[in-house]
Design an enzyme around this catalytic site. Sequence first.
Site, mmCIF file in Angstrom:
data_model
loop_
_atom_site.group_PDB
_atom_site.id
_atom_site.type_symbol
_atom_site.label_atom_id
_atom_site.label_comp_id
_atom_site.label_asym_id
_atom_site.label_seq_id
_atom_site.Cartn_x
_atom_site.Cartn_y
_atom_site.Cartn_z
ATOM 1 N N HIS A 52 0.846 -1.197 0.000
ATOM 2 C CA HIS A 52 0.000 0.000 0.000
ATOM 3 C C HIS A 52 0.880 1.245 0.000
ATOM 4 O O HIS A 52 2.106 1.152 0.070
ATOM 5 C CB HIS A 52 -0.990 -0.007 1.166
ATOM 6 C CG HIS A 52 -0.379 0.118 2.535
ATOM 7 N ND1 HIS A 52 0.398 -0.870 3.099
ATOM 8 C CD2 HIS A 52 -0.427 1.119 3.456
ATOM 9 C CE1 HIS A 52 0.794 -0.481 4.306
ATOM 10 N NE2 HIS A 52 0.309 0.728 4.547
ATOM 11 N N HIS A 54 1.522 3.956 1.909
ATOM 12 C CA HIS A 54 2.126 4.728 3.009
ATOM 13 C C HIS A 54 3.653 4.774 2.897
ATOM 14 O O HIS A 54 4.285 3.786 2.549
ATOM 15 C CB HIS A 54 1.717 4.144 4.364
ATOM 16 C CG HIS A 54 0.284 4.420 4.702
ATOM 17 N ND1 HIS A 54 -0.460 3.647 5.554
ATOM 18 C CD2 HIS A 54 -0.549 5.413 4.277
ATOM 19 C CE1 HIS A 54 -1.684 4.149 5.656
ATOM 20 N NE2 HIS A 54 -1.768 5.214 4.887
ATOM 21 N N ASP A 56 6.106 4.676 4.943
ATOM 22 C CA ASP A 56 6.945 3.710 5.670
ATOM 23 C C ASP A 56 6.993 2.351 4.949
ATOM 24 O O ASP A 56 7.700 1.445 5.384
ATOM 25 C CB ASP A 56 6.498 3.553 7.138
ATOM 26 C CG ASP A 56 5.108 2.975 7.294
ATOM 27 O OD1 ASP A 56 4.156 3.487 6.675
ATOM 28 O OD2 ASP A 56 4.963 1.994 8.053
ATOM 29 N N HIS A 57 6.270 2.243 3.831
ATOM 30 C CA HIS A 57 6.289 1.022 3.009
ATOM 31 C C HIS A 57 6.865 1.271 1.616
ATOM 32 O O HIS A 57 7.148 0.324 0.899
ATOM 33 C CB HIS A 57 4.872 0.441 2.885
ATOM 34 C CG HIS A 57 4.266 0.097 4.204
ATOM 35 N ND1 HIS A 57 3.975 -1.186 4.593
ATOM 36 C CD2 HIS A 57 3.936 0.894 5.262
ATOM 37 C CE1 HIS A 57 3.490 -1.175 5.823
ATOM 38 N NE2 HIS A 57 3.448 0.082 6.250
ATOM 39 N N HIS A 108 -7.297 -0.658 5.745
ATOM 40 C CA HIS A 108 -6.245 0.253 6.240
ATOM 41 C C HIS A 108 -6.072 1.381 5.219
ATOM 42 O O HIS A 108 -6.092 2.561 5.565
ATOM 43 C CB HIS A 108 -4.964 -0.535 6.430
ATOM 44 C CG HIS A 108 -3.781 0.271 6.860
ATOM 45 N ND1 HIS A 108 -3.711 0.894 8.079
ATOM 46 C CD2 HIS A 108 -2.618 0.560 6.227
ATOM 47 C CE1 HIS A 108 -2.552 1.531 8.179
ATOM 48 N NE2 HIS A 108 -1.871 1.350 7.066
ATOM 49 N N ASP A 130 -0.115 -3.789 6.346
ATOM 50 C CA ASP A 130 -0.724 -3.265 7.567
ATOM 51 C C ASP A 130 -2.190 -3.681 7.700
ATOM 52 O O ASP A 130 -2.995 -2.952 8.288
ATOM 53 C CB ASP A 130 -0.641 -1.724 7.591
ATOM 54 C CG ASP A 130 0.776 -1.222 7.824
ATOM 55 O OD1 ASP A 130 1.676 -2.035 8.094
ATOM 56 O OD2 ASP A 130 0.970 0.014 7.721
ATOM 57 N N HIS A 168 4.753 -4.596 10.856
ATOM 58 C CA HIS A 168 5.123 -3.881 12.085
ATOM 59 C C HIS A 168 5.256 -4.827 13.275
ATOM 60 O O HIS A 168 4.508 -5.794 13.399
ATOM 61 C CB HIS A 168 4.082 -2.799 12.435
ATOM 62 C CG HIS A 168 4.089 -1.638 11.490
ATOM 63 N ND1 HIS A 168 4.931 -0.559 11.641
ATOM 64 C CD2 HIS A 168 3.360 -1.401 10.379
ATOM 65 C CE1 HIS A 168 4.715 0.312 10.662
ATOM 66 N NE2 HIS A 168 3.764 -0.180 9.877
HETATM 67 FE FE FE Z 1 2.909 0.865 8.081
HETATM 68 ZN ZN ZN Z 2 0.278 1.715 6.529
#
Ligand code: FE
Ligand code: ZN
Length: 255
Positions: A52, A54, A56-57, A108, A130, A168
């Site tokens: 996805h 975001h 942090d990915h 999410h 996530d 995570h």
């Molecule tokens: Fe994340």
């Molecule tokens: Zn995420």
Amino acid sequence: MNIIPLPAFTDNYIWLLHDGVGALVVDPGDAQPVLDFLQREGLRLQAILVTHHHPDHTAGVDALREATGAPVWGPVRERMPEPLTRVTGGDHVHALGLDFKIMDVPGHTAGHIAYYCDQLDGAPLLFCGDTLFSGGCGRLFEGTPAQMLASLDTLAALPGATRVCCTHEYTLANLRFAMAVEPDNAALTNYFSACQSLRQQQRPTLPSTLTLELQINPFLRSRLPALMTAARAFDAQATDEVSAFGALRQWKNQF
Ligand code: FE
Ligand code: ZN
């Protein structure tokens, strides 16, 4: 095949598969830990899979693509670092000699996907980003409780032996909430102690398995009478399956 969670940021894992020659990574929010690992082990990156949008990915995708030339796969409906091959539920990605089936798991984010390999050294493997965490699930940033519940149902229907690779290390916090929801679940308290000692040794609690998650994860157990009752104690309006799930998610947000 080696299955390695590379720690990134404070609590992310960048999952890396390798066979001693080639490697594949999932959700590289940071390129550096991946580049360091590839160099140390003498591996060639062959694929980058993204669940996805975001940061942090995704924030390491461009640097990894530039450094290695590896092709990138990601969801159709989300903003992604280009160029990439966009995939959706039912598509397959072939990489590192493995076949990954794409599953749509919105909730999410609106276009979140998961990658499922039904056979890797004797058991299935799931990269669920996530969506599903050990003992928890992702926050509903773009989706509804009904969507997330349906997505988790799709994942829960996979074989019990499926190894669940989440992005995570949220397990201990998730389990503290789970124990508040379901204080009489012995499997849950046992798992919490096991995870606590793993974390004391700075070891990951992941991958989990679906069999285990079905025993301890309140978001996969939300239809059970004890959880419906707990959800209603938090929100008296939460009388049906979807609103009970939504109430649990809401309760976790403020836990
Ligand atoms: Fe994340
Ligand atoms: Zn995420």
